[in-house]
Design a protein around this motif. Sequence first.
Motif, PDB file in Angstrom:
ATOM      1  N   LEU A   1      52.426  28.591 -50.338  1.00 50.91           N
ATOM      2  CA  LEU A   1      51.170  28.949 -49.664  1.00 50.91           C
ATOM      3  C   LEU A   1      50.108  29.468 -50.620  1.00 50.91           C
ATOM      4  N   VAL A   2      50.491  29.817 -51.826  1.00 53.55           N
ATOM      5  CA  VAL A   2      49.514  30.384 -52.764  1.00 53.55           C
ATOM      6  C   VAL A   2      48.404  29.373 -53.042  1.00 53.55           C
ATOM      7  N   GLY A   3      47.178  29.836 -52.875  1.00 53.23           N
ATOM      8  CA  GLY A   3      46.028  28.972 -53.163  1.00 53.23           C
ATOM      9  C   GLY A   3      45.641  28.074 -52.005  1.00 53.23           C
ATOM     10  N   LYS A   4      46.391  28.093 -50.924  1.00 55.02           N
ATOM     11  CA  LYS A   4      46.095  27.223 -49.772  1.00 55.02           C
ATOM     12  C   LYS A   4      45.101  27.911 -48.826  1.00 55.02           C
ATOM     13  N   THR A   5      44.228  27.126 -48.232  1.00 61.32           N
ATOM     14  CA  THR A   5      43.315  27.625 -47.203  1.00 61.32           C
ATOM     15  C   THR A   5      43.553  26.802 -45.942  1.00 61.32           C
ATOM     16  N   LEU A   6      43.647  27.467 -44.820  1.00 57.88           N
ATOM     17  CA  LEU A   6      43.910  26.761 -43.560  1.00 57.88           C
ATOM     18  C   LEU A   6      42.657  26.783 -42.688  1.00 57.88           C
ATOM     19  N   HIS A   7      42.328  25.622 -42.106  1.00 58.77           N
ATOM     20  CA  HIS A   7      41.153  25.508 -41.249  1.00 58.77           C
ATOM     21  C   HIS A   7      41.555  25.083 -39.832  1.00 58.77           C
ATOM     22  N   PHE A   8      40.766  25.528 -38.861  1.00 57.24           N
ATOM     23  CA  PHE A   8      41.031  25.169 -37.459  1.00 57.24           C
ATOM     24  C   PHE A   8      39.727  24.793 -36.766  1.00 57.24           C
ATOM     25  N   ASP A   9      39.826  23.832 -35.867  1.00 51.34           N
ATOM     26  CA  ASP A   9      38.629  23.287 -35.239  1.00 51.34           C
ATOM     27  C   ASP A   9      39.032  22.710 -33.870  1.00 51.34           C
ATOM     28  N   SER A  10      38.044  22.521 -32.991  1.00 52.07           N
ATOM     29  CA  SER A  10      38.335  21.855 -31.719  1.00 52.07           C
ATOM     30  C   SER A  10      38.175  20.352 -31.895  1.00 52.07           C
TER      31      SER A  10
ATOM     32  N   LEU B   1      44.431  21.909 -31.254  1.00 52.99           N
ATOM     33  CA  LEU B   1      43.741  22.600 -32.331  1.00 52.99           C
ATOM     34  C   LEU B   1      43.763  21.686 -33.561  1.00 52.99           C
ATOM     35  N   VAL B   2      42.585  21.237 -33.992  1.00 59.02           N
ATOM     36  CA  VAL B   2      42.555  20.392 -35.188  1.00 59.02           C
ATOM     37  C   VAL B   2      42.768  21.279 -36.413  1.00 59.02           C
ATOM     38  N   HIS B   3      43.751  20.899 -37.191  1.00 67.34           N
ATOM     39  CA  HIS B   3      44.146  21.688 -38.370  1.00 67.34           C
ATOM     40  C   HIS B   3      44.407  20.669 -39.477  1.00 67.34           C
ATOM     41  N   ARG B   4      43.393  20.461 -40.310  1.00 63.74           N
ATOM     42  CA  ARG B   4      43.397  19.338 -41.248  1.00 63.74           C
ATOM     43  C   ARG B   4      44.537  19.388 -42.260  1.00 63.74           C
ATOM     44  N   GLU B   5      44.990  20.591 -42.581  1.00 59.33           N
ATOM     45  CA  GLU B   5      45.984  20.702 -43.655  1.00 59.33           C
ATOM     46  C   GLU B   5      47.408  20.378 -43.200  1.00 59.33           C
TER      47      GLU B   5
ATOM     48  N   LEU C   1      49.618  26.107 -28.569  1.00 63.81           N
ATOM     49  CA  LEU C   1      48.571  25.627 -29.478  1.00 63.81           C
ATOM     50  C   LEU C   1      49.146  24.431 -30.237  1.00 63.81           C
ATOM     51  N   LEU C   2      48.742  23.249 -29.806  1.00 71.46           N
ATOM     52  CA  LEU C   2      49.282  22.009 -30.371  1.00 71.46           C
ATOM     53  C   LEU C   2      48.359  21.569 -31.512  1.00 71.46           C
ATOM     54  N   THR C   3      48.854  21.584 -32.731  1.00 75.07           N
ATOM     55  CA  THR C   3      47.972  21.247 -33.851  1.00 75.07           C
ATOM     56  C   THR C   3      47.886  19.730 -34.047  1.00 75.07           C
ATOM     57  N   ALA C   4      46.727  19.314 -34.545  1.00 69.87           N
ATOM     58  CA  ALA C   4      46.445  17.896 -34.803  1.00 69.87           C
ATOM     59  C   ALA C   4      45.792  17.785 -36.170  1.00 69.87           C
ATOM     60  N   SER C   5      46.172  16.791 -36.946  1.00 68.81           N
ATOM     61  CA  SER C   5      45.552  16.629 -38.272  1.00 68.81           C
ATOM     62  C   SER C   5      44.115  16.129 -38.125  1.00 68.81           C
ATOM     63  N   GLY C   6      43.824  15.484 -36.990  1.00 68.44           N
ATOM     64  CA  GLY C   6      42.503  14.876 -36.808  1.00 68.44           C
ATOM     65  C   GLY C   6      42.483  13.421 -37.227  1.00 68.44           C
ATOM     66  N   GLY C   7      43.498  13.004 -37.983  1.00 70.70           N
ATOM     67  CA  GLY C   7      43.607  11.594 -38.361  1.00 70.70           C
ATOM     68  C   GLY C   7      42.580  11.169 -39.390  1.00 70.70           C
ATOM     69  N   PRO C   8      42.547   9.862 -39.709  1.00 71.69           N
ATOM     70  CA  PRO C   8      41.671   9.363 -40.775  1.00 71.69           C
ATOM     71  C   PRO C   8      40.181   9.382 -40.409  1.00 71.69           C
ATOM     72  N   PHE C   9      39.861   9.479 -39.129  1.00 64.54           N
ATOM     73  CA  PHE C   9      38.454   9.371 -38.712  1.00 64.54           C
ATOM     74  C   PHE C   9      37.845  10.702 -38.279  1.00 64.54           C
ATOM     75  N   TYR C  10      38.473  11.782 -38.680  1.00 58.15           N
ATOM     76  CA  TYR C  10      37.948  13.112 -38.356  1.00 58.15           C
ATOM     77  C   TYR C  10      36.495  13.242 -38.838  1.00 58.15           C
ATOM     78  N   GLY C  11      35.622  13.762 -37.976  1.00 54.37           N
ATOM     79  CA  GLY C  11      34.229  13.995 -38.377  1.00 54.37           C
ATOM     80  C   GLY C  11      33.317  12.804 -38.186  1.00 54.37           C
ATOM     81  N   LYS C  12      33.898  11.645 -37.844  1.00 56.60           N
ATOM     82  CA  LYS C  12      33.057  10.449 -37.656  1.00 56.60           C
ATOM     83  C   LYS C  12      32.545  10.393 -36.212  1.00 56.60           C
ATOM     84  N   ASN C  13      31.365   9.778 -36.026  1.00 55.81           N
ATOM     85  CA  ASN C  13      30.841   9.582 -34.676  1.00 55.81           C
ATOM     86  C   ASN C  13      31.082   8.144 -34.221  1.00 55.81           C
ATOM     87  N   LYS C  14      30.699   7.874 -32.964  1.00 54.04           N
ATOM     88  CA  LYS C  14      31.000   6.556 -32.380  1.00 54.04           C
ATOM     89  C   LYS C  14      30.383   5.409 -33.177  1.00 54.04           C
TER      90      LYS C  14
END
Length: 381
Positions: A285-294, A235-239, A168-181
């Motif tokens: 880790l206290v107070g941290k929430t971890l997210h995962f996405d494709s 696996l996109v993992h923003r944190e 499972l190779l994690t990726a931050s998603g970079g600065p353009f995460y969530g943007k469309n073409k």
Amino acid sequence: MTTVSILGSTGSIGRQTLDVCRDLNIEVNAICAAKNIDLLESQAREFNVKLVSVYDKTLYGELKKRLADTKMCVMCGQEGNLAVAEFEGSQTVITAMSGMIGLLPTVAAVKASKRIGLANKETLVCAGHIIMPLAKEYHAQIIPVDSEHSAIFQCLNGRAGNRIRKILLTASGGPFYGKNKAELENVTKEDALRHPNWSMGSKITIDSATLMNKGLEMIEAKWLFDTDIDDIEVLVHRESIIHSAVEFDDNSVIAQLGVPQMYLPIKYALTYPKRVASASHKLSLVGKTLHFDSPDRDTFRCLDLAVFASKLGGFYPTIMNAANEQAVALFLHDKIKFLEIADIIEKSINGIKYTADTADLNAVIEADRITRRFVLNMVGE
Ligand code: MN3
């Protein structure tokens, strides 16, 4: 403690390697850089190195003059890079140069049976089929410095011969995460260089924005851990707290966590198998929430282009990598738009036919050269 040579000491990884060496009192013997002789000179003086080299030959005279009051050996060009890679007094070589230019020095370090702290992913992408068997032959241990691969390497400690089912190779998603073409149509290099989590050199930061960095890392992982590319899931993992994970046959997933800073994987590569304490870079880790996405593979096409090239095999990973390096350079010089990077890579993969012996290092270098020329012709440069 080990002794160190650094290929690319003035870049982001090179500077952080010297931070670790300073903190842990590790002897640095030989360093080289492309052209930043101001920083190179001050690094050479601080660590009192024995060999220092600048790649740009026009700067050799000036560097030599500045260091005339020392006993240091001053070199230049590829010859200097190779001398740093092979330097006899160093047990470990950190390959921190960016791009295909790191290929020959990495091979030289492997042939000199050094421990390689591998931070130059492009060399494995283009020549993993040459470097991995060579490392075995010359008993050169390769310790990944790339944070994800360091994580996977750490997860595999205690593997006891068990098969890896999935990486499972994690990726931050970079600065353009969530943007469309449409939203990416007119983004600038300044937008692309604003990475949310990691502070890195400009080439890899653009690669993070296109997700090509993750494509290159999939190929890097395939070679390092001898897995099929289809068994690597991005696996996109923003944190950027989980640096990657490995799934085994019993459904157990083992992950490595830490703050998103290269200091930790660099230190691990230098001290492995020991874990050396340090006061800074502690993860809370206290107070941290971890997210995962494709990942969004339709918008960020570079990811699948890298996988496609890897599956084609032969010189295609080299062609893909060279087209990307050239396209990123053009984007950084405002010659092409952001979305054209993927178009250029695709056209290069489809348009270039190059046949030669893939086991020949010079053929790999030739495939790289042909591709850069092809790309420059394509955009009329
Ligand atoms: Mn990485």
